[in-house]
Each structure stands twice: as structure tokens, then as C-alpha cells.
Write a protein that holds these residues in place. Structure first.
Motif, mmCIF file in Angstrom:
data_model
loop_
_atom_site.group_PDB
_atom_site.id
_atom_site.type_symbol
_atom_site.label_atom_id
_atom_site.label_comp_id
_atom_site.label_asym_id
_atom_site.label_seq_id
_atom_site.Cartn_x
_atom_site.Cartn_y
_atom_site.Cartn_z
ATOM 1 N N GLN A 160 49.347 31.755 -36.378
ATOM 2 C CA GLN A 160 48.508 31.482 -35.215
ATOM 3 C C GLN A 160 48.980 30.238 -34.459
ATOM 4 O O GLN A 160 48.940 30.201 -33.226
ATOM 5 C CB GLN A 160 47.059 31.309 -35.645
ATOM 6 C CG GLN A 160 46.373 32.582 -36.108
ATOM 7 C CD GLN A 160 44.912 32.346 -36.438
ATOM 8 O OE1 GLN A 160 44.411 31.225 -36.341
ATOM 9 N NE2 GLN A 160 44.214 33.399 -36.821
ATOM 10 N N ASP A 161 49.398 29.228 -35.207
ATOM 11 C CA ASP A 161 49.893 28.012 -34.552
ATOM 12 C C ASP A 161 51.110 28.311 -33.683
ATOM 13 O O ASP A 161 51.268 27.736 -32.602
ATOM 14 C CB ASP A 161 50.246 26.951 -35.606
ATOM 15 C CG ASP A 161 49.003 26.320 -36.217
ATOM 16 O OD1 ASP A 161 47.885 26.583 -35.715
ATOM 17 O OD2 ASP A 161 49.134 25.578 -37.204
ATOM 18 N N LEU A 162 51.971 29.199 -34.159
ATOM 19 C CA LEU A 162 53.130 29.590 -33.349
ATOM 20 C C LEU A 162 52.684 30.278 -32.061
ATOM 21 O O LEU A 162 53.230 30.020 -30.981
ATOM 22 C CB LEU A 162 54.050 30.512 -34.156
ATOM 23 C CG LEU A 162 54.829 29.861 -35.300
ATOM 24 C CD1 LEU A 162 55.619 30.924 -36.071
ATOM 25 C CD2 LEU A 162 55.786 28.800 -34.766
ATOM 26 N N PHE A 163 51.668 31.166 -32.157
ATOM 27 C CA PHE A 163 51.130 31.818 -30.962
ATOM 28 C C PHE A 163 50.539 30.775 -30.007
ATOM 29 O O PHE A 163 50.695 30.872 -28.782
ATOM 30 C CB PHE A 163 50.042 32.832 -31.337
ATOM 31 C CG PHE A 163 50.539 34.011 -32.125
ATOM 32 C CD1 PHE A 163 51.871 34.387 -32.082
ATOM 33 C CD2 PHE A 163 49.673 34.750 -32.911
ATOM 34 C CE1 PHE A 163 52.336 35.479 -32.810
ATOM 35 C CE2 PHE A 163 50.117 35.840 -33.638
ATOM 36 C CZ PHE A 163 51.448 36.207 -33.591
ATOM 37 N N ALA A 164 49.838 29.787 -30.574
ATOM 38 C CA ALA A 164 49.225 28.747 -29.742
ATOM 39 C C ALA A 164 50.285 27.926 -29.021
ATOM 40 O O ALA A 164 50.120 27.568 -27.845
ATOM 41 C CB ALA A 164 48.354 27.838 -30.607
ATOM 42 N N ILE A 165 51.381 27.629 -29.718
ATOM 43 C CA ILE A 165 52.464 26.853 -29.110
ATOM 44 C C ILE A 165 53.095 27.629 -27.953
ATOM 45 O O ILE A 165 53.380 27.074 -26.890
ATOM 46 C CB ILE A 165 53.515 26.488 -30.169
ATOM 47 C CG1 ILE A 165 52.919 25.467 -31.143
ATOM 48 C CG2 ILE A 165 54.776 25.923 -29.527
ATOM 49 C CD1 ILE A 165 53.693 25.359 -32.432
ATOM 50 N N VAL A 166 53.287 28.942 -28.143
ATOM 51 C CA VAL A 166 53.811 29.780 -27.062
ATOM 52 C C VAL A 166 52.867 29.732 -25.862
ATOM 53 O O VAL A 166 53.299 29.586 -24.709
ATOM 54 C CB VAL A 166 53.992 31.233 -27.544
ATOM 55 C CG1 VAL A 166 54.355 32.136 -26.368
ATOM 56 C CG2 VAL A 166 55.086 31.309 -28.603
ATOM 57 N N THR A 167 51.561 29.830 -26.128
ATOM 58 C CA THR A 167 50.570 29.795 -25.051
ATOM 59 C C THR A 167 50.626 28.477 -24.284
ATOM 60 O O THR A 167 50.620 28.451 -23.045
ATOM 61 C CB THR A 167 49.156 30.002 -25.623
ATOM 62 O OG1 THR A 167 49.100 31.246 -26.329
ATOM 63 C CG2 THR A 167 48.118 30.006 -24.503
ATOM 64 N N LEU A 168 50.687 27.367 -25.016
ATOM 65 C CA LEU A 168 50.749 26.056 -24.376
ATOM 66 C C LEU A 168 52.027 25.895 -23.562
ATOM 67 O O LEU A 168 52.012 25.325 -22.465
ATOM 68 C CB LEU A 168 50.640 24.954 -25.426
ATOM 69 C CG LEU A 168 49.266 24.804 -26.098
ATOM 70 C CD1 LEU A 168 49.354 23.849 -27.287
ATOM 71 C CD2 LEU A 168 48.234 24.315 -25.095
ATOM 72 N N LEU A 169 53.131 26.400 -24.084
ATOM 73 C CA LEU A 169 54.386 26.326 -23.343
ATOM 74 C C LEU A 169 54.318 27.143 -22.059
ATOM 75 O O LEU A 169 54.800 26.718 -21.000
ATOM 76 C CB LEU A 169 55.544 26.811 -24.220
ATOM 77 C CG LEU A 169 56.013 25.871 -25.334
ATOM 78 C CD1 LEU A 169 57.011 26.570 -26.243
ATOM 79 C CD2 LEU A 169 56.645 24.614 -24.743
ATOM 80 N N LEU A 170 53.716 28.336 -22.139
ATOM 81 C CA LEU A 170 53.577 29.170 -20.947
ATOM 82 C C LEU A 170 52.696 28.492 -19.906
ATOM 83 O O LEU A 170 53.018 28.486 -18.710
ATOM 84 C CB LEU A 170 52.991 30.537 -21.328
ATOM 85 C CG LEU A 170 53.917 31.467 -22.118
ATOM 86 C CD1 LEU A 170 53.163 32.697 -22.591
ATOM 87 C CD2 LEU A 170 55.127 31.881 -21.279
#
Length: 390
Positions: free
Chosen positions: A156-166
Motif C-alpha cells: 500500500q505504501d508503494l501505491f501511496a508513493i505513486v499517487t503522491l508522485l502523480l
């Protein structure tokens, strides 16, 4: 908080936290509730005693970094890879279901489609802090239940990091486009390889040579953690990912448990500030507009998440007791949800009301989920002696 008053603010926060924590223990409440309540009371939307919550939030962020570093120290790299492979399907499917649920709730509350989409994304994540803070370090970290939960949180943290980067790349002033996203994920394996090599040929020899100087080992561990956190940030990853890589690279070393024990008080110091800043960041003037959606969304989240995790984990051959426990421990939204709401609001992608609905849902779900865990499962702050485990 005026210039030069940081010490006075710390006095107010930690003295107030001690007083409210005493009351929480006498009335059998989770301590996290006391810290969040204190933030709402003392913050800029309460009594306005502590106003510079941005500074406190930056300081408290160090607590999350240490939390991920200590988590990495408890995980064996080969075993982690096996767990991530097993939980990948569960993590992806559950995130999709939670996002769809949040999107539907956003539309039901008459939010525009783009705001409902952001609400849906924030529902994907469970709290790393709550999940790990309420996980007994001497029991579940070495059991299958804790390992499954941690692997899901990391995904989930990886998904969150992708979201923040986007979201970051949607900012008009940010000119680098999506090349940062590609750079970030290309950097992950290189960072891990560099960490392993540096531990083997630099860090461990230094620790072995000066192992009698405990202060030196303490400083070396902090420098290692914060150094990789900064390196990750410079490569457009999060500080937390860098700290986790720093921790996991040391997990197989004989000094890992010594470092973990000595850094826990420092981590707890910063986490008090983190939960204070969560309470202080909430605008109480908007409570009338967000309370009904937040209560409904919280009720849905704490009901849906255990059911979905329980069902999916049973489908990958987990025991029913393990599946349900992991589901309840992850039955909340996340500190990442708050970060995403704040960033999306600052870039005018969502309204202030939508951002506060997300924040209020996160705060309520953190509190309610904490109650459920401390009443039903083993944790360091369980209210029953039978369930209390360090």
C-alpha cells in the motif's frame, strides 16, 4: 508558535500529553486518542496555543522515518520477498475494491467526479503507524500474522508513493513531467543493492571495530537511517522508503536488535508530535459540513476493510483467525490519506470541504480502529492484561 518558543511548545505538548494520557489510562482509552485530542485542543483551530503546526509536522515526520527503519530491522529480505509475492494479489484487489467504495461514497455525497475519485484513492490505504504501533514487537513481528500485515502495508505504501508522485507532477510549476516517476522506480533496486554492499563492506566493519562505544553505534545507526531517507527523497521516492531500505539492509546483522531497542524511545518521542499535528491540522469551523459524511465513511471503512481482507486472505490459504485479525488491524484509512488530501487541496484539485471530509474520516477511522484492536487483539496498549504484549 512564535520564534524561539519551540521549547515552550514542547513543554505544552508533552505535559498536556502526559495529563491526557493519564486520564486515558484511567478511563481505559487508547493513548493515541489523547494525542489527537490534545492537538485539536491546543492547535490553531482550538485554543491557538501552538500555531506553527507545519514545523511540528516536519519534526514529527522523523518519527515515521524511524518507525519504518525499525520495521526494516525486523524483516529478513528473502522472507519479505516471499510474503510480497504472496500478498500482491490481495493487495491489488483490495485496493481496487476500497477505491471503488470510496468513489461511490463521494458521488453519494454529491461531490464532483474528480473529487470523488480522490476520495476513492485515499480509501485504498491503511495506517502504517497504527498497524505497527499496535503490533507487539516481541510477539507478532516474529509471527505470520504480523508479517502478512506488514507486507500488505508495504505494498500500500508503494501505491501511496505513486499517487503522491502523480499529484506532484500535476503541479503547474513542476516541469520535469513523469520522468521523475520512472527515475524513482528505477532507483529502488539500485538503492537496495547499494545499501547491502555498504553494510557489508563499510558499516559492519566499523561497528565491529568500535562495538564497545555504544554512543558511536547509536550515532552511526541514526546517520545510516536518515542518510538513506535523504537519498530516497533526492531520487523522488519517499523518506519512509529510504529508511525502510536502510533498516532491511541491516536486518541480518548481529547488531540489528540492539539498534532497534535503543531507537524505540526516540521514535515514540516523534510519534507523539505526529499524532498531535494530525489533531491540530483539522479545521474545527468546518466540522458541521463534514461530520455526517465522515461518520458514514468511517462506518463503511471499518466494516468493509476487515470483510474484504478476511475474504481475500482466506482465498490465498490463510487461516480464518489470521485473515480476520489482519483485516481488523488494517481497518482504517491512513496518514497517507491526509497527505494526499492536503496536497490535492493545495493544488486546487479538490475543495477544502472534500479535503476535510478525507481528513476527518482518517482521524475517526484511526481512533475507532485503535479501540477495536486494543479491545480485541494483542497489543502493547491493550486494555486487558490478557491481551497486553510488548
Amino acid at each position: 508558535m512564535e520564534s524561539g518558543s519551540l521549547l515552550f511548545s514542547f513543554f505544552l505538548i508533552f505535559t498536556g500529553a502526559a495529563v491526557l494520557a493519564t486520564g486515558a489510562l484511567f478511563t481505559r482509552q487508547p493513548l493515541l486518542v489523547a494525542y489527537i485530542t490534545l492537538g485539536a485542543l491546543f492547535g490553531p483551530f482550538g485554543l491557538e496555543i501552538v500555531n506553527d503546526t507545519d514545523l511540528l509536522n516536519d519534526i514529527s515526520h522523523v518519527g515515521i522515518i524511524f518507525l519504518l527503519f525499525l520495521l526494516g530491522l525486523d524483516m529478513q529480505p528473502s522472507h519479505l520477498a516471499h510474503l510480497l509475492k504472496k500478498t500482491a494479489t490481495v493487495g491489488v484487489l483490495s485496493s481496487f475494491i476500497f477505491a471503488l467504495t470510496g468513489y461511490g461514497l463521494g458521488l453519494a455525497f454529491d461531490l464532483p467526479q474528480h473529487e470523488a475519485l480522490v476520495v476513492g484513492v485515499t480509501m485504498m490505504f491503511s495506517s502504517t503507524i497504527i498497524g505497527i504501533k499496535l503490533l507487539p514487537t516481541t510477539v507478532l513481528h516474529h509471527k505470520h500474522t504480523g508479517e502478512m500485515m506488514v507486507s500488505l502495508l508495504l505494498l500500500q505504501d508503494l501505491f501511496a508513493i505513486v499517487t503522491l508522485l502523480l499529484l506532484y507532477n500535476l503541479e503547474p510549476s513542476h516541469q520535469s513531467g513523469y520522468s521523475d516517476l520512472a527515475l524513482a522506480f528505477a532507483a529502488l533496486p539500485l538503492m537496495f543493492l547499494a545499501a547491502v554492499l555498504l553494510v557489508k563492506y563499510l558499516l559492519l566493519p566499523l561497528m565491529a571495530r568500535f562495538d564497545r562505544f555504544h554512543e558511536y553505534l547509536f550515532l552511526l545507526a541514526i546517520g545510516w537511517c536518515l542518510g538513506f531517507a535523504e537519498l530516497a527523497h533526492s531520487l523522488h521516492l519517499s523518506y519512509e522508503i529510504g529508511a525502510f531500505i536502510a533498516g532491511i539492509s541491516l536486518a541480518t546483522s548481529p547488531i540489528a536488535q540492539y539498534i532497534a531497542i535503543n531507537l524505540k524511545p526516540l521514535r515514540d518521542f516523534f510519534l507523539v508530535l505526529f499524532f498531535f499535528s494530525i489533531g491540530a491540522s483539522f479545521n474545527l469551523d468546518l466540522i458541521g459540513m463534514v461530520v455526517v459524511p465522515a461518520v458514514i465513511m468511517t462506518a463503511v471503512i471499518i466494516t468493509v476493510k476487515p470483510v474484504v481482507f478476511g475474504f481475500l486472505l482466506r482465498r490465498v490459504s490463510e487461516k480464518q483467525s489470521t485473515a480476520w485479525e489482519v483485516g481488523f488491524r488494517l481497518g482504517q484509512t491512513s496518514e497517507f490519506s491526509i497527505l494526499i488530501a492536503v496536497l490535492a487541496s493545495s493544488q486546487h484539485l479538490i475543495s477544502g470541504v472534500a479535503a476535510h471530509i478525507i481528513q476527518a474520516t482518517a482521524i475517526l477511522s484511526l481512533i475507532v480502529s485503535s479501540y477495536i484492536v486494543v479491545f480485541r487483539f494483542e497489543s502493547p496498549i491493550a486494555l486487558s492484561e490478557r491481551l497486553r504484549r510488548d
